[in-house]
Write an enzyme that holds these catalytic residues in place. Sequence first.
Site, PDB file in Angstrom:
ATOM      1  N   GLU A 158       0.864  -1.258  -0.038  1.00 34.05           N
ATOM      2  CA  GLU A 158      -0.185  -0.001  -0.070  1.00 34.05           C
ATOM      3  C   GLU A 158       0.957   1.169   0.072  1.00 34.05           C
ATOM      4  O   GLU A 158       0.509   2.247  -0.641  1.00 34.05           O
ATOM      5  CB  GLU A 158      -1.021   0.041   1.313  1.00 34.05           C
ATOM      6  N   ASP A 196      -7.794   1.269   8.474  1.00 35.33           N
ATOM      7  CA  ASP A 196      -6.358   1.732   8.263  1.00 35.33           C
ATOM      8  C   ASP A 196      -6.128   2.885   9.541  1.00 35.33           C
ATOM      9  O   ASP A 196      -6.929   3.423   9.868  1.00 35.33           O
ATOM     10  CB  ASP A 196      -6.225   2.469   7.030  1.00 35.33           C
TER      11      ASP A 196
END
Length: 303
Positions: A158, A196
């Site tokens: 990511e 997240d």
Amino acid sequence: MRTALAVLGMVVVSAWACGQSPRASSAASALSGERAMDYVRAQVAFGPRPPGSPQLEKCRQFIEKELRSFGYSVEDDAFTAETPYGPIRMHNLIARKGDGARGAIALASHYDTKLMEGKNFVGANDAGSSTGLLLELARVLASSKDPVDYWFLFLDGEEAFVEWSTFDSTYGSRHLARRWQKEGIAKKIRALILLDMIGDKDLDIFYETNSTRWLMDLVWETAQKAGLKDILSPIRTAVEDDHLPFLDAGIPSVDIIDLNFGPQNSYHHTLADTLDKVSPESLEKSGKLVLALLQALNNAAAR
Ligand SMILES: [Zn+2]
């Protein structure tokens, strides 16, 4: 991830939908913030975990072993990413029970940490916390009787290697979303819930405006009904994160994120992102929010 806009303001809370409050499920009572915290500690113990590193390989083996012990089949979605550092082999892990024929809800987190050469960046919150909670959710949902399949995505790559851009970020989600669209799997997925930085001791979840609107509104309503109003932030902003490629693939997607990590987000991507900044209480609250959201999605589908 990156905040595209720094628009601050009060969140407009949508009107209360009629209907029952989400029922506390057995999964909600089984969920343990302490257990999620243990998973965070286990990841941090591997050290810095950038893509392609032996530490991330060990971390991946740990995640896979846990998932198999809960009874999931685990797919290693391996691919080679073209990065500013040349080609790097990356691996998304996909844990499944059921083929999604009756519809699936995907829960996701990235599990790589940002490359900081020569520094001991252990990423307790980013991405240890969301990865730890995702494992705990996989554990408590393993015996779910809900009329939908839950799929768990542990996404690689990511973080940007050099500077965040469309091409240097979200390698794993871009690869998987494209593949799923090509293979016709994307249309089986009713919703994707991305987590997240949700272990921050001082938890405040943003209203993230790139997310699918009805899904983000449902997060807000659900948090209020579930008595979790205290974890909602008044900040409303757009964040670039792993949900974007899935949105492009036509999957309703939401990013549950706390991008206010430390004073003025000063712990984010710094050596201050350590275990003492993460708490089992925050992990548990985030987990309860996700479980209540799943319940709300199932209630909505049943109506
Ligand atoms: Zn990050």
